[in-house]
Design an enzyme around this catalytic site. Structure first.
Site, PDB file in Angstrom:
ATOM      1  N   ASP A  85       2.549  -3.794  66.971  1.00  0.00           N
ATOM      2  CA  ASP A  85       2.346  -3.593  68.407  1.00  0.00           C
ATOM      3  C   ASP A  85       2.335  -4.865  69.260  1.00  0.00           C
ATOM      4  O   ASP A  85       1.842  -4.846  70.380  1.00  0.00           O
ATOM      5  CB  ASP A  85       1.046  -2.833  68.675  1.00  0.00           C
ATOM      6  CG  ASP A  85       0.979  -1.480  68.017  1.00  0.00           C
ATOM      7  OD1 ASP A  85       2.039  -0.970  67.613  1.00  0.00           O
ATOM      8  OD2 ASP A  85      -0.124  -0.924  67.908  1.00  0.00           O
ATOM      9  N   HIS A  89       0.838  -5.444  73.164  1.00  0.00           N
ATOM     10  CA  HIS A  89      -0.274  -6.354  73.468  1.00  0.00           C
ATOM     11  C   HIS A  89       0.174  -7.499  74.370  1.00  0.00           C
ATOM     12  O   HIS A  89      -0.431  -7.767  75.405  1.00  0.00           O
ATOM     13  CB  HIS A  89      -0.853  -6.949  72.189  1.00  0.00           C
ATOM     14  CG  HIS A  89      -1.323  -5.940  71.200  1.00  0.00           C
ATOM     15  ND1 HIS A  89      -1.905  -6.305  70.011  1.00  0.00           N
ATOM     16  CD2 HIS A  89      -1.304  -4.596  71.190  1.00  0.00           C
ATOM     17  CE1 HIS A  89      -2.226  -5.229  69.322  1.00  0.00           C
ATOM     18  NE2 HIS A  89      -1.865  -4.174  70.019  1.00  0.00           N
ATOM     19  N   GLU A 162       6.550   4.023  69.099  1.00  0.00           N
ATOM     20  CA  GLU A 162       5.247   4.534  69.508  1.00  0.00           C
ATOM     21  C   GLU A 162       5.142   4.748  71.011  1.00  0.00           C
ATOM     22  O   GLU A 162       5.512   5.785  71.518  1.00  0.00           O
ATOM     23  CB  GLU A 162       4.201   3.529  69.029  1.00  0.00           C
ATOM     24  CG  GLU A 162       2.815   4.042  68.935  1.00  0.00           C
ATOM     25  CD  GLU A 162       1.954   2.999  68.271  1.00  0.00           C
ATOM     26  OE1 GLU A 162       1.060   2.470  68.950  1.00  0.00           O
ATOM     27  OE2 GLU A 162       2.172   2.704  67.093  1.00  0.00           O
ATOM     28  N   GLU A 166       4.546   1.416  77.175  1.00  0.00           N
ATOM     29  CA  GLU A 166       4.077   0.044  76.960  1.00  0.00           C
ATOM     30  C   GLU A 166       5.242  -0.860  76.559  1.00  0.00           C
ATOM     31  O   GLU A 166       5.291  -2.029  76.937  1.00  0.00           O
ATOM     32  CB  GLU A 166       2.983   0.005  75.899  1.00  0.00           C
ATOM     33  CG  GLU A 166       1.666   0.561  76.390  1.00  0.00           C
ATOM     34  CD  GLU A 166       0.578   0.463  75.348  1.00  0.00           C
ATOM     35  OE1 GLU A 166      -0.449  -0.179  75.647  1.00  0.00           O
ATOM     36  OE2 GLU A 166       0.744   1.025  74.257  1.00  0.00           O
TER      37      GLU A 166
END
Length: 174
Positions: A85, A89, A162, A166
């Site tokens: 991820d 982040h 995912e 984002e």
């Protein structure tokens, strides 16, 4: 900066993004954002400070060539140490740094911190095959044209697409 000391990099980055978003809205309405920018700068300083909480300090990993926010191999912090991820982040942090660069009156902060921001960009979207520190496009499958959330961990289902929102935010931040 009010980043919770044990929050971890993902939550710290989201707090920075929230503040950056407020700055963008306030600046668009003509509000003086200098104190909010100073606060956002302190948040960034927290992430690169050796005095910061280990779960939210950014370090360079010589083994796999990347920026990590953990010193041990666990799945706390969403497996950041396993390279999970990162584009989620770090996209928030990159966006926040871009907001500072856009609205800060002086260029001193941006010039000083540009190398740190570029390290985050290279961690998630390095455009060069010839970079000896970071792999090429770690989180982007350039053939399938989408990002991959799973880092070094093996998954029977592939590399996990995912949170597309984002992911898009990370590319916007860059």
């Amino acid at each position: 900066c009010h980043i919770r000391q044990t929050a971890g990099i993902y939550w710290a980055a989201q707090e920075m993004y929230n503040l950056a978003s407020i700055i963008e809205v306030a600046a668009s309405m003509g509000v003086d954002v200098s104190s909010a920018l100073d606060r956002l700068k302190r948040c960034f300083e927290h992430l690169i400070s050796s005095d910061a909480e280990p779960s939210s300090v950014l370090l360079f990993d010589e083994i796999y060539g990347g920026v990590v926010a953990q010193r041990s191999c666990t799945f706390s912090n969403f497996g950041n140490y396993m390279y999970n991820d990162h584009h989620f982040h770090y996209g928030y942090i990159i966006h926040a740094a871009a907001v500072v660069a856009r609205y800060d009156v002086g260029e001193v902060w941006s010039t000083t911190h540009e190398p740190y921001v570029l390290e985050l960009v290279r961690d998630i979207a390095n455009p060069s095959y010839n970079d000896s520190r970071f792999p090429f496009m770690r989180y982007q499958d350039t053939f399938l044209m989408y990002g991959m959330a799973t880092g070094l961990d093996h998954s029977q289902d592939g590399k996990n697409r995912e949170s597309t929102s984002e992911e898009q935010h990370a590319w916007y931040g860059i």
